[in-house]
Design a protein around this motif. Structure first.
Motif, PDB file in Angstrom:
ATOM      1  N   ALA A  99       3.012   7.730   3.962  1.00  0.00           N
ATOM      2  CA  ALA A  99       2.688   6.925   2.859  1.00  0.00           C
ATOM      3  C   ALA A  99       2.281   7.628   1.587  1.00  0.00           C
ATOM      4  CB  ALA A  99       1.832   5.750   3.034  1.00  0.00           C
ATOM      5  N   ILE A 192      -0.962   4.816   7.139  1.00  0.00           N
ATOM      6  CA  ILE A 192      -0.811   3.893   6.209  1.00  0.00           C
ATOM      7  C   ILE A 192      -2.023   3.142   6.017  1.00  0.00           C
ATOM      8  CG2 ILE A 192       0.573   2.042   5.567  1.00  0.00           C
ATOM      9  CD1 ILE A 192       2.958   3.237   7.136  1.00  0.00           C
ATOM     10  N   GLU A 196      -1.667   0.952   0.589  1.00  0.00           N
ATOM     11  CA  GLU A 196      -0.246   1.460   0.917  1.00  0.00           C
ATOM     12  C   GLU A 196       0.739   0.528   1.257  1.00  0.00           C
ATOM     13  OE1 GLU A 196      -2.038   6.003   1.181  1.00  0.00           O
ATOM     14  OE2 GLU A 196      -1.627   4.624   3.072  1.00  0.00           O
TER      15      GLU A 196
END
Length: 239
Positions: A99, A192, A196
């Motif tokens: 991410a 992640i 995010e």
């Protein structure tokens, strides 16, 4: 269905997943350039754009009609880049993609760790390296296979991927995808975070999210049964 693996995962490391899914799907697994049996060399471009172009060329060469593309980690970013710029993909499933993006936190898995793993494999020490404390233990057959095939990964391709993890904006790509897209978040990987996830949703309000609590980043190996359950669920949704 096409599976696009991650940064140091040649296609062969996904065959156990493909075999289980092949009861319902015709499946291709790609060796991304610089890995496995694909081409590599000093003059070869390993950037995100050309990897997405390779995927598009494969779809065209095999005359696949808007296939489903499952991308893991780096492979998810390749799938997202192609789907953002083309209508040749029918559905995207992104498994725990990095991410990171310009101005955001770095990818939490250090490039030095990934390169050290490949270096050990190229010296014939891959299996010993993968058995060290602190390295997530894969099931025995996969561990030995990983040790063998890590040696096929070009360090230049790894460097290029890490550069693109931080210089290319995955959120912009996701915002431009018009086909159905699912994001799978591996809860134990740290790749992640919650902020995010929210950014992904702001980028693409139609995005489907599947949480995988306790799943590692290498979900296909460390949590294969869970990976298969999640993929079957993602494949059923939005059809």
């Amino acid at each position: 269905m096409i599976i696009v693996p991650g940064i140091v995962s040649p296609a062969i490391l996904w065959t156990h997943i493909a075999e289980h899914l092949s009861d319902s799907w015709d499946i291709w697994i790609l060796d991304v350039r610089g890995r496995g049996l694909s081409e590599q060399g000093e003059t070869l471009d390993y950037g995100l754009d050309v990897c997405a172009e390779d995927l598009a060329a494969f779809i065209a060469a095999t005359r696949l009609n808007v296939p489903i593309v499952i991308g893991h980690s780096m492979g998810a970013r390749i799938a997202a880049r192609l789907a953002a710029r083309s209508s040749v993909v029918g559905k995207v499933i992104m498994l725990d993609p990095p991410a990171s993006a310009p101005g955001r936190r770095p990818y939490p898995i250090a490039s030095s760790r990934t390169l050290a793993m490949v270096k050990a494999a190229r010296l014939g020490e891959g299996e010993a390296y993968l058995r060290q404390p602190g390295i997530a233990r894969w099931p025995e057959p996969l561990l030995r296979q990983r040790a063998e095939w890590l040696a096929t990964c070009d360090p230049r391709a790894i460097d290029a991927a890490y550069h693109d993890f931080h210089s290319q904006d995955i959120y912009d790509d996701v915002s431009r995808i018009t086909c159905p897209v699912t994001l799978v978040v591996a809860g134990a990987s740290g790749v992640i975070n919650a902020e995010e996830v929210e950014q992904f949703l702001r980028s693409q309000p139609r995005l489907r999210i599947i949480e995988a609590p306790g799943a590692a980043h290498q979900i296909q190996a460390e949590n294969a049964d869970l990976c298969l359950r999640i993929l079957r669920r993602a494949l059923q949704e939005g059809v």
